[in-house]
Design a protein around this motif. Structure first.
Motif, PDB file in Angstrom:
ATOM      1  N   UNK A 123       0.851  -1.194   0.000  1.00  0.00           N
ATOM      2  CA  UNK A 123       0.000   0.000   0.000  1.00  0.00           C
ATOM      3  C   UNK A 123       0.881   1.236   0.000  1.00  0.00           C
ATOM      4  N   UNK A 124       0.357   2.309  -0.590  1.00  0.00           N
ATOM      5  CA  UNK A 124       0.978   3.631  -0.554  1.00  0.00           C
ATOM      6  C   UNK A 124      -0.132   4.622  -0.204  1.00  0.00           C
ATOM      7  N   UNK A 125       0.086   5.440   0.810  1.00  0.00           N
ATOM      8  CA  UNK A 125      -0.934   6.400   1.239  1.00  0.00           C
ATOM      9  C   UNK A 125      -0.270   7.738   1.523  1.00  0.00           C
ATOM     10  N   UNK A 126      -0.768   8.804   0.909  1.00  0.00           N
ATOM     11  CA  UNK A 126      -0.277  10.144   1.225  1.00  0.00           C
ATOM     12  C   UNK A 126      -0.960  10.608   2.502  1.00  0.00           C
ATOM     13  N   UNK A 127      -0.184  10.692   3.593  1.00  0.00           N
ATOM     14  CA  UNK A 127      -0.746  11.047   4.890  1.00  0.00           C
ATOM     15  C   UNK A 127      -1.051  12.538   4.988  1.00  0.00           C
ATOM     16  N   UNK A 128      -0.181  13.362   4.452  1.00  0.00           N
ATOM     17  CA  UNK A 128      -0.374  14.820   4.441  1.00  0.00           C
ATOM     18  C   UNK A 128       0.480  15.395   3.327  1.00  0.00           C
ATOM     19  N   UNK A 129       0.752  16.671   3.388  1.00  0.00           N
ATOM     20  CA  UNK A 129       1.455  17.316   2.275  1.00  0.00           C
ATOM     21  C   UNK A 129       2.920  16.926   2.184  1.00  0.00           C
ATOM     22  N   UNK A 130       3.487  16.310   3.232  1.00  0.00           N
ATOM     23  CA  UNK A 130       4.914  15.991   3.205  1.00  0.00           C
ATOM     24  C   UNK A 130       5.226  14.516   3.471  1.00  0.00           C
ATOM     25  N   UNK A 131       4.254  13.711   3.870  1.00  0.00           N
ATOM     26  CA  UNK A 131       4.551  12.330   4.250  1.00  0.00           C
ATOM     27  C   UNK A 131       3.761  11.339   3.392  1.00  0.00           C
ATOM     28  N   UNK A 132       4.459  10.291   2.957  1.00  0.00           N
ATOM     29  CA  UNK A 132       3.848   9.197   2.199  1.00  0.00           C
ATOM     30  C   UNK A 132       4.150   7.895   2.934  1.00  0.00           C
ATOM     31  N   UNK A 133       3.087   7.175   3.302  1.00  0.00           N
ATOM     32  CA  UNK A 133       3.234   5.894   3.993  1.00  0.00           C
ATOM     33  C   UNK A 133       3.326   4.764   2.978  1.00  0.00           C
ATOM     34  N   UNK A 134       4.138   3.760   3.303  1.00  0.00           N
ATOM     35  CA  UNK A 134       4.242   2.568   2.465  1.00  0.00           C
ATOM     36  C   UNK A 134       4.258   1.332   3.364  1.00  0.00           C
ATOM     37  N   UNK A 135       3.808   0.224   2.824  1.00  0.00           N
ATOM     38  CA  UNK A 135       3.883  -1.054   3.517  1.00  0.00           C
ATOM     39  C   UNK A 135       4.012  -2.175   2.498  1.00  0.00           C
ATOM     40  N   UNK A 136       4.796  -3.175   2.866  1.00  0.00           N
ATOM     41  CA  UNK A 136       4.836  -4.442   2.140  1.00  0.00           C
ATOM     42  C   UNK A 136       4.682  -5.537   3.186  1.00  0.00           C
ATOM     43  N   UNK A 137       3.605  -6.333   3.065  1.00  0.00           N
ATOM     44  CA  UNK A 137       3.321  -7.363   4.054  1.00  0.00           C
ATOM     45  C   UNK A 137       3.146  -8.728   3.425  1.00  0.00           C
ATOM     46  N   UNK A 138       3.345  -9.760   4.241  1.00  0.00           N
ATOM     47  CA  UNK A 138       3.240 -11.154   3.777  1.00  0.00           C
ATOM     48  C   UNK A 138       2.546 -11.958   4.867  1.00  0.00           C
ATOM     49  N   UNK A 139       1.330 -12.428   4.583  1.00  0.00           N
ATOM     50  CA  UNK A 139       0.558 -13.216   5.542  1.00  0.00           C
ATOM     51  C   UNK A 139       1.081 -14.658   5.546  1.00  0.00           C
ATOM     52  N   UNK A 140       1.138 -15.253   6.739  1.00  0.00           N
ATOM     53  CA  UNK A 140       1.556 -16.651   6.827  1.00  0.00           C
ATOM     54  C   UNK A 140       0.540 -17.554   6.130  1.00  0.00           C
ATOM     55  N   UNK A 141       1.033 -18.652   5.574  1.00  0.00           N
ATOM     56  CA  UNK A 141       0.156 -19.578   4.867  1.00  0.00           C
ATOM     57  C   UNK A 141      -0.093 -19.135   3.441  1.00  0.00           C
ATOM     58  N   UNK A 142      -1.009 -19.839   2.780  1.00  0.00           N
ATOM     59  CA  UNK A 142      -1.294 -19.577   1.370  1.00  0.00           C
ATOM     60  C   UNK A 142      -2.789 -19.738   1.112  1.00  0.00           C
ATOM     61  N   UNK A 143      -3.186 -19.366  -0.090  1.00  0.00           N
ATOM     62  CA  UNK A 143      -4.554 -19.612  -0.525  1.00  0.00           C
ATOM     63  C   UNK A 143      -5.595 -18.763   0.177  1.00  0.00           C
ATOM     64  N   UNK A 144      -6.781 -19.332   0.345  1.00  0.00           N
ATOM     65  CA  UNK A 144      -7.931 -18.584   0.853  1.00  0.00           C
ATOM     66  C   UNK A 144      -7.736 -18.100   2.284  1.00  0.00           C
ATOM     67  N   UNK A 145      -7.239 -18.930   3.245  1.00  0.00           N
ATOM     68  CA  UNK A 145      -7.042 -18.401   4.607  1.00  0.00           C
ATOM     69  C   UNK A 145      -6.127 -17.173   4.624  1.00  0.00           C
ATOM     70  N   UNK A 146      -5.020 -17.229   3.876  1.00  0.00           N
ATOM     71  CA  UNK A 146      -4.117 -16.084   3.827  1.00  0.00           C
ATOM     72  C   UNK A 146      -4.793 -14.878   3.174  1.00  0.00           C
TER      73      UNK A 146
END
Length: 322
Positions: A123-146
């Motif tokens: 995800x990328x989110x502009x929090x305000x005029x000077x800050x941009x948030x980013x995240x890269x995440x990985x859920x444990x497991x695979x398929x539908x539960x993940x």
């Protein structure tokens, strides 16, 4: 149930052909040995024909039942694939555009799922005029539960980012919520942070995720782990780390689907990423970086004894200019 009916149909076919062969052989044997009269031969032929007809009827009924089972299974498979495709569309709709820019910061992401739905998120989110948030995440497991936990975590994250003052506090609240819901059975590794464009700083937390890379004229720096995976234990804390950025610095993050394919340990993927960035030169934008990284991974997989990598692969690249 369906497999048993199919096996029974195959067995019935084999038995019917066997009985037919036995009947013909028995009739010829009786003719050759007993030399029955015409009336006796007719009786023997009728008896053998009746047995053979009975098995043929049994075969026909089993084949009809088998066709019904196969039709039902095919219908169920089509429904299942349609539902999975719809779920994949919904999941993709939760993600932001794969590239963007704001006030001297540009970013891009690439996501390659092992299955129709998966557990990686960015995800990328502009929090305000000077800050941009980013995240890269990985859920444990695979398929539908993940995929279900991915959607839940992504939605909760979007609710938290505006009410917390630093990346560490966001993950602390998120971790408590996920642990209360799943008791540590499922969890998430991630790197979450934001770039303050005006100050030229990057504040981040790394919750058990592969090390991130900051590459620029000043050399390479690393965004190593600062805490355990999100939701794996109750009441986890995540101290926020802050580093300075220089004009032209590139931040590159990957999920473990990429890190593990690059080789054993963080150093392997960092060496791979560094070579991609050096070959591309200083003019690479985030889109180019992600494309080159995945192209290099494809070349690596072709040199290995296996090509199907059963894990989601995600890369996030940011470039700081001002």
């Amino acid at each position: 149930m369906g497999d048993r009916r199919i096996r029974r149909g195959i067995v019935a076919a084999i038995l019917a052909f066997a009985v037919y062969g036995i009947a013909v052989g028995a009739e010829l044997l009786i003719i050759g040995v007993v030399h029955p009269s015409e009336q006796e031969l007719t009786w023997v032929s009728d008896a053998l024909l009746a047995v053979a007809f009975g098995f043929v009827t049994y075969l026909q009924l089993n084949l009809k039942a088998t066709r019904t089972v196969l039709t039902t299974l095919e219908r169920e498979r089509l429904v299942w694939e349609t539902e999975l495709s719809l779920a994949a569309e919904i999941q993709r709709g939760l993600l932001p555009p794969s590239s963007g820019q704001c006030c001297g910061l540009s970013w891009a992401a690439r996501l390659k799922q092992a299955h129709k739905v998966g557990g990686d998120l960015y995800d990328f989110v502009q929090l305000d005029s000077t800050r941009v948030l980013f995240i890269l995440g990985d859920i444990s497991g695979k398929g539908i539960p993940a995929a279900l936990l991915q959607s839940s975590a992504h939605t909760l994250l979007r609710m938290l980012i505006y009410s917390q003052t630093e990346p560490g506090s966001i993950l602390e609240v998120l971790s408590r919520s996920l642990h209360q819901e799943h008791k540590g059975a499922m969890f998430m590794t991630c790197i979450l942070g934001w770039v303050d464009i005006a100050k030229g700083t990057l504040s981040y937390v790394n919750a058990g995720h592969p090390t991130g890379l900051v590459f620029g004229a000043a050399g390479s720096r690393y965004l190593g782990s600062t805490g355990k995976p999100v939701g794996i234990l109750p009441n986890l804390s995540y101290p926020t780390q802050t580093i300075s950025l220089n004009a032209g610095d590139i931040v590159l993050l990957v999920s473990d689907g990429i890190a593990e394919q690059a080789g054993n340990g963080d150093l392997a993927w960092i060496r791979l990423a560094t070579s991609v960035l050096k070959v591309g030169g200083p003019g690479l934008d985030p889109d180019d970086i992600c494309n080159r990284l995945f192209l290099t991974l494809t070349q690596i997989s072709h040199r290995r004894p296996f090509e199907d990598w059963e894990d989601d692969q995600t890369a996030v690249a940011l470039r700081y200019e001002s």
